[in-house]
Motif scaffolding. Structure first.
Motif, PDB file in Angstrom:
ATOM      1  N   ALA A   1       0.827  -1.203   0.000  1.00 12.66           N
ATOM      2  CA  ALA A   1       0.000   0.000   0.000  1.00 12.66           C
ATOM      3  C   ALA A   1       0.866   1.260   0.000  1.00 12.66           C
ATOM      4  N   ALA A   2       1.949   1.227   0.768  1.00 15.91           N
ATOM      5  CA  ALA A   2       2.823   2.399   0.839  1.00 15.91           C
ATOM      6  C   ALA A   2       3.477   2.668  -0.510  1.00 15.91           C
ATOM      7  N   ASP A   3       3.971   1.621  -1.151  1.00 16.90           N
ATOM      8  CA  ASP A   3       4.601   1.790  -2.469  1.00 16.90           C
ATOM      9  C   ASP A   3       3.607   2.379  -3.454  1.00 16.90           C
ATOM     10  N   ASP A   4       2.382   1.901  -3.393  1.00 13.65           N
ATOM     11  CA  ASP A   4       1.346   2.399  -4.278  1.00 13.65           C
ATOM     12  C   ASP A   4       1.118   3.892  -4.054  1.00 13.65           C
ATOM     13  N   LEU A   5       1.019   4.265  -2.795  1.00  9.82           N
ATOM     14  CA  LEU A   5       0.823   5.678  -2.459  1.00  9.82           C
ATOM     15  C   LEU A   5       1.965   6.541  -2.987  1.00  9.82           C
TER      16      LEU A   5
ATOM     17  N   GLU B   1       8.628   6.097   5.981  1.00 10.50           N
ATOM     18  CA  GLU B   1       9.123   6.224   4.606  1.00 10.50           C
ATOM     19  C   GLU B   1       8.104   6.925   3.733  1.00 10.50           C
ATOM     20  N   ALA B   2       6.865   6.455   3.820  1.00 13.01           N
ATOM     21  CA  ALA B   2       5.819   7.030   2.980  1.00 13.01           C
ATOM     22  C   ALA B   2       5.626   8.512   3.292  1.00 13.01           C
ATOM     23  N   ARG B   3       5.639   8.836   4.570  1.00 10.26           N
ATOM     24  CA  ARG B   3       5.481  10.240   4.950  1.00 10.26           C
ATOM     25  C   ARG B   3       6.660  11.071   4.433  1.00 10.26           C
ATOM     26  N   ALA B   4       7.861  10.538   4.590  1.00 13.20           N
ATOM     27  CA  ALA B   4       9.042  11.259   4.125  1.00 13.20           C
ATOM     28  C   ALA B   4       8.973  11.496   2.625  1.00 13.20           C
ATOM     29  N   ALA B   5       8.467  10.499   1.902  1.00 13.48           N
ATOM     30  CA  ALA B   5       8.382  10.644   0.450  1.00 13.48           C
ATOM     31  C   ALA B   5       7.468  11.802   0.081  1.00 13.48           C
ATOM     32  N   LEU B   6       6.479  12.076   0.923  1.00 20.52           N
ATOM     33  CA  LEU B   6       5.535  13.151   0.623  1.00 20.52           C
ATOM     34  C   LEU B   6       6.087  14.522   1.001  1.00 20.52           C
ATOM     35  N   THR B   7       6.865  14.583   2.045  1.00 13.85           N
ATOM     36  CA  THR B   7       7.346  15.892   2.495  1.00 13.85           C
ATOM     37  C   THR B   7       8.690  16.250   1.872  1.00 13.85           C
ATOM     38  N   ASP B   8       9.607  15.307   1.882  1.00 14.57           N
ATOM     39  CA  ASP B   8      10.958  15.602   1.418  1.00 14.57           C
ATOM     40  C   ASP B   8      10.978  16.106  -0.014  1.00 14.57           C
ATOM     41  N   ARG B   9      10.175  15.488  -0.856  1.00 16.52           N
ATOM     42  CA  ARG B   9      10.269  15.795  -2.284  1.00 16.52           C
ATOM     43  C   ARG B   9       9.953  17.256  -2.575  1.00 16.52           C
ATOM     44  N   VAL B  10       9.186  17.883  -1.749  1.00 20.25           N
ATOM     45  CA  VAL B  10       8.835  19.284  -2.002  1.00 20.25           C
ATOM     46  C   VAL B  10       9.991  20.211  -1.636  1.00 20.25           C
TER      47      VAL B  10
END
Lengths: 200, 200
Positions: B69-73, B127-136
DNA sequence: GGCGCTATTGAAAAAACGTCAATAGAATGG
DNA sequence: CCATTCTATTGACGTTTTTTCAATAGCGCC
């Protein structure tokens, strides 16, 4: 001789709280399905049957543990009565932070139970959260106003989620941020967020 | 005739993803200990043994589902590349919100798994949360600056927690708040919060 | 059409959950 | 100080769920 087991007979209240306290402690490190009734009973020095006598089944025991932790949190973070909204907010955050610091095990088993568990668990968690936010805004709103709109509720709720996350993160690793910095940040955050919401 | 059971033989990859997709769906409504391998196997049209062949045990299966699910997100909320920091932030939030709306089951099983589960689960969630914040905030910071201090990290992390809570609350009950209101609120919230952090 | 590879099964063991009649602390009254 | 009563507690048993593993059978290949 070896294995002389004299059963100790407690009052129902004593036994109940003994088991709940133990449950809080054990569930702060494991998740609920990593904790067998077998282990719990051994750790408590009782038979499995006794746990079922008191709580019915495993899920009910888990729920009771979470409720126990929540009640403790609510009780120990008493609402401040004096001062303006800012001071009350700051004091409320300080009490909350102090509780999490001094009672990490209980807090962790509360947090763990909430999201993973059943509908009932989430309600308990929501109660605990409401106890922390509502009490500051119940009565007069001297200091800053929070309009009662759906969006404002979303903001306040979101702020509470932020506060929970920040407090837990800081307690688990406080390097580089002082307690006062954290409290000031959280106290300042709420009015700052509320200010971005249209008045009406 | 009745009960003619011809076993269907798939490639390991197909079977694996079939089971993971099913797991995501089933774990969006029940918690993991309310889901028996028996039910899962029946729902998938396979034997219990096959699930253990692929995932080893129940906990490992659960973890694989959450990771799925996380990878999908992460994959479906691709980072915006054009525009200034504000526009990218807004687009990122919109993508995140759209994902939660269109993929509520997957998102719920992710959230459920993370908090209740083991250490490994929480790592997946982080990880999933970091992927959402870090990228910005990876590259240039045109628009508003985020100083890289421990306190600022706490603020950004807290903001993410707030965004997750607000988005989920809104998706579950959107009455009274429009999508644009929610997105604007979340987009405005970050710089507003960051502004309260000392520059250095 | 037979052969080999391996995905899949089903039965049986292990572990965990839950039940209940029997047991034994502790207080009470004689 | 003993007997009696009350009930907290046990331990053995039944049920459900998880986990293992040797046997089975689909599917491609020659």
């Amino acid at each position: 001789m070896a294995g002389v087991t004299t059963r100790t007979r407690l009052s129902p209240d004593q036994r109940r709280t003994q088991l709940l306290d133990l449950g809080v402690r054990l569930l702060s490190t494991r998740s609920v399905d990593e904790l067998s009734i077998d282990l719990l009973a051994e750790e408590a020095g009782i038979s499995r049957g006794l746990l079922y006598h008191y709580f019915g089944n495993k899920a009910a025991f888990h729920e009771a543990v979470v409720r126990h932790a929540a009640d403790d949190l609510i009780a120990q973070t008493a609402p401040p009565t004096s001062g303006d909204a800012f001071e009350r907010l700051h004091a409320s955050m300080a009490a909350y932070l102090a509780y999490v610091e001094q009672n990490l095990a209980g807090y962790l088993s509360l947090v763990r139970g909430s999201a993973g568990g059943s509908e009932a668990m989430r309600e308990i968690y929501d109660e605990a959260r409401a106890a922390l936010t509502d009490r500051v805004f119940d009565d007069e709103h001297d200091g800053f106003r929070v309009p009662d709109t759906p969006l404002a509720r979303l903001v306040v709720r979101g702020w509470a989620a932020m506060a929970e996350d920040a407090v837990l993160s800081w307690v688990l690793d406080p390097t580089g941020v002082s307690r006062e910095q954290l409290l000031d940040m959280l106290t300042a955050a709420l009015p700052s967020l509320v200010a971005t919401v249209p008045e009406q």
